[in-house]
Design a protein around this motif. Structure first.
Motif, mmCIF file in Angstrom:
data_model
loop_
_atom_site.group_PDB
_atom_site.id
_atom_site.type_symbol
_atom_site.label_atom_id
_atom_site.label_comp_id
_atom_site.label_asym_id
_atom_site.label_seq_id
_atom_site.Cartn_x
_atom_site.Cartn_y
_atom_site.Cartn_z
ATOM 1 N N ILE A 1 0.883 -1.180 -0.135
ATOM 2 C CA ILE A 1 0.062 -0.080 0.009
ATOM 3 C C ILE A 1 0.889 1.424 -0.065
ATOM 4 O O ILE A 1 1.843 1.517 0.682
ATOM 5 N N GLY A 2 0.583 2.125 -1.125
ATOM 6 C CA GLY A 2 1.500 3.295 -1.094
ATOM 7 C C GLY A 2 0.677 4.506 -0.453
ATOM 8 O O GLY A 2 -0.550 4.543 -0.400
ATOM 9 N N LEU A 3 1.464 5.465 -0.184
ATOM 10 C CA LEU A 3 0.728 6.731 0.453
ATOM 11 C C LEU A 3 -0.438 6.857 1.581
ATOM 12 O O LEU A 3 -1.250 7.152 1.308
ATOM 13 N N ASN A 4 0.012 5.845 2.528
ATOM 14 C CA ASN A 4 -0.924 5.633 3.677
ATOM 15 C C ASN A 4 -0.933 6.388 4.782
ATOM 16 O O ASN A 4 -1.804 6.121 5.660
ATOM 17 N N VAL B 1 -2.405 0.504 -4.506
ATOM 18 C CA VAL B 1 -2.304 -0.743 -4.258
ATOM 19 C C VAL B 1 -1.191 -1.402 -5.232
ATOM 20 O O VAL B 1 -1.147 -0.893 -6.362
ATOM 21 N N PHE B 2 -0.183 -2.055 -4.705
ATOM 22 C CA PHE B 2 0.774 -2.769 -6.054
ATOM 23 C C PHE B 2 1.218 -4.129 -5.170
ATOM 24 O O PHE B 2 0.812 -4.316 -3.867
ATOM 25 N N LEU B 3 1.756 -4.777 -6.011
ATOM 26 C CA LEU B 3 2.237 -6.283 -5.923
ATOM 27 C C LEU B 3 3.684 -6.481 -5.722
ATOM 28 O O LEU B 3 4.240 -5.846 -6.430
ATOM 29 N N LEU C 1 -7.820 -4.184 4.761
ATOM 30 C CA LEU C 1 -8.356 -5.660 4.249
ATOM 31 C C LEU C 1 -9.604 -5.735 3.596
ATOM 32 O O LEU C 1 -9.714 -6.399 2.827
ATOM 33 N N CYS C 2 -10.484 -4.880 3.988
ATOM 34 C CA CYS C 2 -11.829 -4.723 3.452
ATOM 35 C C CYS C 2 -11.667 -4.619 2.154
ATOM 36 O O CYS C 2 -12.201 -5.200 1.004
ATOM 37 N N TYR C 3 -11.123 -3.451 1.737
ATOM 38 C CA TYR C 3 -10.837 -2.850 0.358
ATOM 39 C C TYR C 3 -9.975 -4.009 -0.399
ATOM 40 O O TYR C 3 -10.686 -4.347 -1.702
ATOM 41 N N LEU C 4 -9.023 -4.572 0.161
ATOM 42 C CA LEU C 4 -8.214 -5.586 -0.840
ATOM 43 C C LEU C 4 -9.012 -6.932 -0.918
ATOM 44 O O LEU C 4 -8.769 -7.154 -2.209
ATOM 45 N N SER C 5 -9.927 -7.248 -0.033
ATOM 46 C CA SER C 5 -10.700 -8.449 0.029
ATOM 47 C C SER C 5 -11.737 -8.335 -1.377
ATOM 48 O O SER C 5 -12.130 -9.211 -1.818
#
Length: 292
Positions: A78-81, A99-101, A226-230
């Motif tokens: 996660i960037g810029l958090n 988001v990045f991987l 976690l909610c967003y990524l899911s």
């Protein structure tokens, strides 16, 4: 519990610190600290019971510590958090998580060393709270259930080669190098982390304090991330989520920017999750070894 993996690269065995801080070998109780183990309540209970019994063999303190969990299926960054990081970089806070991987091959032990890529000109440090998934999470909109999916928390360094990252169109090239995610020393189970949004973080290079922050400064909390990524992907047991870094990275400092160089030593700590001490090595100087 504070879980570890110890031993030579590629042949690590599970371990844990007992109530007295003594490092104990878990090989007789569990085969590996991985997603399957973190998802198995009975296995976790068996480890806790064995530690309480005080009969597990002691591990020598000098034994190498690998990453405290097996190589993850995916590493989600996660960037810029952090608000302070966005202010430092002059960027507007994003409306949604950035988001990045990263590949699982970036993950290494907390003292294994950061290998600078060939031609490195701007390799940077980023202390972060890492979240290892313990139960599969898919399309979740309940923050409490999201946090219940966490298998453990870990201190990580999301190393970035800024020059490669800027050579777009994504950040992937600057994030994907081997050894670019030192993790550990411990994976701490959620019962020992009262509030993931109340943890101090700091990072020093050669003894100089570079980063100091607190997870309360996150724009998106662990549960929200976690909610967003899911909703984008299924988070599977053993996956690692990196939650962003506070201000103080080399890229945000005046010229000449103090990017990492051969011979530097990076020390970082996340409150309650232990301290890493990681040497930096030039391309071609690192030993041949497996990561993980």
């Amino acid at each position: 519990m504070r879980l570890l993996r110890v031993g030579p690269p590629g042949a690590e065995r599970p371990a844990a610190l007992d109530a007295d801080g003594i490092l104990r070998d878990l090989s007789s109780v569990v085969a590996e600290v991985d997603g399957a183990f973190l998802a198995d309540r009975a296995a976790l209970a068996a480890v806790a019971e064995a530690l309480d019994a005080g009969t597990l063999p002691e591990v020598a303190r000098a034994t190498r510590r690998g990453a405290p969990f097996a190589r993850p299926g995916k590493v989600v960054g996660i960037g810029l958090n952090y608000r302070c990081y966005a202010a430092e970089s002059g960027a507007a806070m994003p409306e949604r998580p950035v988001v990045f991987l990263k590949p699982g091959s970036t993950v290494c032990g907390p003292e294994d060393g950061i290998d600078l890529p060939p031609g490195s000109t701007a390799t940077d440090h980023e202390v972060e709270l890492g979240v290892v998934i313990g139960r599969a999470l898919r399309r979740c909109d309940d923050p409490a259930r999201a946090l219940a999916s966490v298998g453990g928390y870990v201190a990580v360094n999301d190393v970035t080669e800024r020059h490669l990252a800027a050579d777009g169109p994504t950040w992937a090239k600057g994030k994907c190098c081997d050894t670019f995610t030192p993790a550990g020393p411990w994976l701490v189970t959620p019962d020992e982390v009262a509030d993931p949004q109340a943890l101090a973080l700091e990072l020093r290079v050669n003894g100089e304090l570079r980063q100091a922050g607190d997870t309360k400064d996150m724009a998106f909390s662990v549960a929200e991330l976690l909610c967003y990524l899911s909703g984008l992907m299924t988070l599977e047991p053993g996956d690692l989520v990196l939650t962003g870094t506070p201000a103080g990275v080399a890229a945000g400092r005046p010229d000449p920017k103090p990017f990492l160089r051969d011979g530097d030593v990076v020390e970082l700590e996340v409150e309650g999750l232990g301290r890493q001490r990681t040497p930096v090595r030039a391309a071609g100087r690192s030993d041949e070894r497996s990561v993980g």
